[in-house]
Scaffold this active site. Structure first.
Site: not given
Lengths: 398, 264
Positions: A165, A294, A328
């Site tokens: 990620c 994040h 996400h």
């Protein structure tokens, strides 16, 4: 200590996510607090909500590049057509020469959805994949930069970054290295990741999927909503761009060295990535106006990140996660959020977390839950990933 | 771009570690095809040792060998490069996704990320320094070298470069051929301490000059084409023989790297 980072201008940039196709739509969605998460269809099981980009299936790749056809490269193509990005790349090619423009992109799963489809297309009892399945141009991680490079007629170096990620953020750091090392004069950077069963079922197996739309930073947060996105920027040296062009001012990375899928509970890796990005930019924490977290919406990530932010910034800098808008987007999240950072600077906007009334009372940093109109000159954007990978970017006014 | 190369490592068919392989790579002893067995990842804690698959074992073996003489392994930034990543893990998940009960293992899922080998390495040695993992199909070794040398040149720090690939199981193995497992690693430094050679790297926006076809090659020349990480073999052979060489490494169909190797 001599600086090891030279700022770079974002001469062009574009963003495609569930909240909008192109920067104008993204801007409107952020200002109007209109998220892009929707209830999941059967193809996205076991997720209940997803951040699916509209219109990707209808995108056609140029005829000469048909072998690259897969959802990930279609999403890349859709983004290249927005915000005059392909045209800007063409101008860079004319200015510097095709061999002097690099393509450095992040992805976690590339076109693996195409492999999943190939598995499903097999007749009953057949193990072998269909003959028309093109692994190298779809599934393979290199397929993304190879497609973008061919599509834009570029001949510079190409890299594919795959650090889970953080991939899309880390691409900016590697691109800055390539420019500084003199290997290119401009770089197409960013990330693209698309919804696939591997990630949806994988996060399901880890019990990390939210039951409704993700609610990062809420006390009752219960996990992530998986999304998909493409974010691209054209990085050039600041003197090659008009004054006032947003810039990548700094970037920093670290490893947790702790656990494969859980962040360090005290956020040590996050702290060192943020400090490295600030040091690269030559900035003090107080010079950051907004932190794009994040902020995945999992119990562990958001608690760890709050600790880390508080340790570096105290409660002095407003922060929020925009994953309530996009979901996400995994390997693309760092890229799309770098573009959101640039938009927030242009708009003078801190986009408060979407879908939550108040931040977790245990959090000590200044989590925005509504939009704030403030002067935003510099944004720090965080990305953290499996394998203990951390990367922070500082985007700011030139 | 230039840097110094120290402490090469290799694990591949008939190449069981640098010390045993150097005379073979130098041409002083014959190369004999022998199955490459996955070494035990001695640096990993027992739990992670059980979870780490064959691909991670090869990568960690090369990384461990290249850093065996280092006083502090945790003080090295790392670049990991692999075309296929952990194909066995990816295939297992794909098989599970298409089985009637769709049960994906959480351990397999977190092992499926391309930076799994890097993650295990940084956990094993307790390193919090930056690490990047790259793909690159058949150009993965060149991609890793490019990124690693760029980091050495611009940041002035030593980098551990590790390139590794293993064959994909069926059915992906049929559409992406990788003949055998192979892993290599080395230390790239901004200064000459402990170095075997100076490397000078140039990006060339032209296809590799045509060479002999795969059918015409044999021995180590043929081996280099069987695995993306084995593309490092011409470099490793020059290092072992302590001879100067101009090595061309494939990166893209229309571009390659030209690497000048000068022993020191």
């Amino acid at each position: 200590m001599h600086s090891t980072f030279s700022p770079l201008a974002l001469a062009a940039f574009t963003a495609v996510s569930a909240m909008g196709t192109g920067t104008d739509a993204t801007r409107q969605a952020l200002r109007g607090r209109q998220g892009g998460l929707r209830p999941a269809g059967p193809e996205d099981r076991p997720a209940t909500w997803v951040g699916r980009v509209a219109g990707v299936d209808a995108v056609e790749l140029p005829p000469g590049l048909a072998r690259y056809d897969c959802r990930n490269n279609r999403l890349a193509e859709l983004a290249l057509r927005q915000d005059g990005f392909a045209h800007a790349a063409e101008q860079a090619r004319a200015r510097y020469g095709a061999a002097r423009v690099a393509v450095i992109l992040g992805t976690s799963t590339s076109g693996i959805a195409e492999t999943e489809a190939a598995y499903r297309r097999r007749p009953e009892g057949q193990t072998a994949l269909p003959e028309d399945f093109d692994f190298a141009a779809t599934h393979d991680l290199f397929a993304l930069p190879r497609y973008v490079r061919a599509r834009l007629g570029l001949h510079g170096p190409a890299l594919t970054i795959s650090t889970a990620c953080t991939s899309g953020a880390r691409a900016f750091l590697e691109a800055s290295t390539m420019l500084r090392a003199g290997l290119c004069d401009a770089a197409v950077v960013g990330g693209v990741d698309t919804l696939c069963q591997m990630t949806l079922q994988g996060f399901g197996s880890l019990a990390l999927l939210a039951q409704g739309p993700t609610r990062p930073c809420a006390a009752s947060r219960d996990g992530i909503t998986v999304g998909e996105a493409a974010g691209f920027a054209l990085l050039v040296r600041p003197e090659d761009a008009p004054a006032g062009t947003p810039q990548l001012l700094g970037a920093g990375a670290s490893s947790d060295g702790h656990h494969m899928s859980s962040p360090h509970p005290d956020g040590l890796g996050a702290v060192s990535a943020m400090r490295a990005a600030l040091a690269a930019a030559g900035l003090e924490p107080g010079q950051i106006d907004y932190i794009n977290l994040h902020g995945t919406g999992t119990r562990a990530n958001d608690a760890m990140e709050d600790l880390a932010i508080h340790r570096v910034f105290g409660a002095a800098v407003p922060c929020s996660s925009t994953k309530g808008w996009t979901g996400h987007a995994l390997g693309a999240s760092g890229a799309i959020e770098a573009m959101i950072a640039a938009i927030c600077i242009e708009e003078g906007l801190v986009p408060g977390c979407l879908g939550i009334a108040a931040a977790d009372p245990a959090f000590r940093s200044d989590v925005a839950t509504g939009n704030r109109a403030v002067r935003v000159r510099r944004v720090l954007s965080n990305s953290f990933g499996f394998g203990g990978s951390n990367c922070s970017l500082v985007i700011g006014q030139g | 771009m230039r840097c110094w190369l120290a402490s090469p490592a290799v694990f591949g068919p008939g190449l069981p570690g640098w010390a045993a392989s150097a005379p073979i790579l130098a041409g002083e002893q014959p190369w004999v095809m022998a199955e490459a067995l996955p070494p035990t990842p001695a640096l990993l804690a027992p739990g992670d040792r059980r979870r780490a698959g064959v691909t991670v074992r090869f990568a960690l073996a090369a990384a461990a060998e290249a850093t065996a003489a280092e006083p502090d392994r945790a003080a090295l930034e790392t670049v990991f490069a692999s075309g296929n990543g952990d194909g066995a893990v990816v295939c297992s998940i794909l098989d599970a996704l298409h089985a009637p009960d769709v049960a994906v293992s959480p351990t397999l899922f977190h092992n499926s990320v391309h930076n799994a080998a890097a993650g295990y390495w940084h956990i094993a040695v307790g390193s919090t320094l930056p690490s990047v993992s790259l793909g690159g199909h058949d150009g993965a070794f060149a991609a890793g070298l490019l990124a690693a040398m760029g980091n050495v040149a611009t940041r002035g720090r030593a980098v551990l470069l590790c390139a590794y690939d293993t064959p994909l199981p069926a059915p992906l193995g049929a559409v992406r051929a990788t003949a055998f497992p192979f892993a290599t690693a080395c230390l790239l430094r901004p200064g000459p301490e402990g170095a075997l050679a100076v490397l000078e790297l140039r990006y060339v926006a032209e296809p590799l000059p045509p060479g002999p076809s795969a059918e015409e090659l044999e021995g180590l020349d043929a081996l280099a084409l069987g695995n993306p990480a084995a593309r490092a073999l011409p470099l490793l052979r020059a290092l072992a023989a302590r001879r100067a060489a101009l090595v061309r490494l494939p990166l893209l169909a229309d571009a390659h790297l030209e690497l000048r190797v000068s022993p020191c």
